[in-house]
Scaffold this active site. Sequence first.
Site, short mmCIF file in Angstrom:
data_model
loop_
_atom_site.label_atom_id
_atom_site.label_comp_id
_atom_site.label_asym_id
_atom_site.label_seq_id
_atom_site.Cartn_x
_atom_site.Cartn_y
_atom_site.Cartn_z
CD GLN A 87 -3.26 0.99 1.91
OE1 GLN A 87 -3.30 0.14 2.59
NE2 GLN A 87 -4.13 1.87 2.17
CG PHE A 88 1.29 3.76 -3.69
CD1 PHE A 88 1.17 5.28 -3.79
CD2 PHE A 88 0.31 3.06 -4.26
CE1 PHE A 88 0.18 5.86 -4.43
CE2 PHE A 88 -0.77 3.53 -4.97
CZ PHE A 88 -0.89 4.88 -5.02
CB THR A 89 -2.19 5.31 -0.31
OG1 THR A 89 -2.79 4.14 0.54
CG2 THR A 89 -2.67 5.09 -1.73
#
Length: 160
Positions: A87-89
Amino acid sequence: MRIVLQRVSEASVDVIDPSTNSVDPTFAKQTIGTGYVLLVGVADTDGQREIDWLAGKIARLRIFEDADGRMNESITQHDGEILSISQFTLYGNIRKGNRPSFIAAGEPEHAKRVWLAFNEALRAQGLTVKEGRFGAHMRVSLVNDGPVTLVVDTAEVLGE
């Protein structure tokens, strides 16, 4: 690395096909019972040091209840499983404006390599690890048990 860890009684992940907005038939739905859902963000500076520290810490965390109802037991004492979701967010910066900036997130090739190595390090700790699909649109379902949710950022704990 930045991880949101949720203790769950059950969880699952499906991959969504963006062209049809329905479940991608090329991905087998991943399901776990008791354990952790890990939302995993990777920065470009992350490497083996962060992987090793996090895998050991997660395996040893005592956030399951013992017979007296105290958080005193680890995931291994409960035969728990892990569902790991990239999850890059988690590296989204919302300080300016209304649209997050993701420049602190790791480059995709590096982030995928680190995320997969992290999952293998968890397996080396004797844990069962199921994965989402890196870079895909996923739908994660979970029942947070407690609720127990922890945020771990290696930049804070390892002094980077």
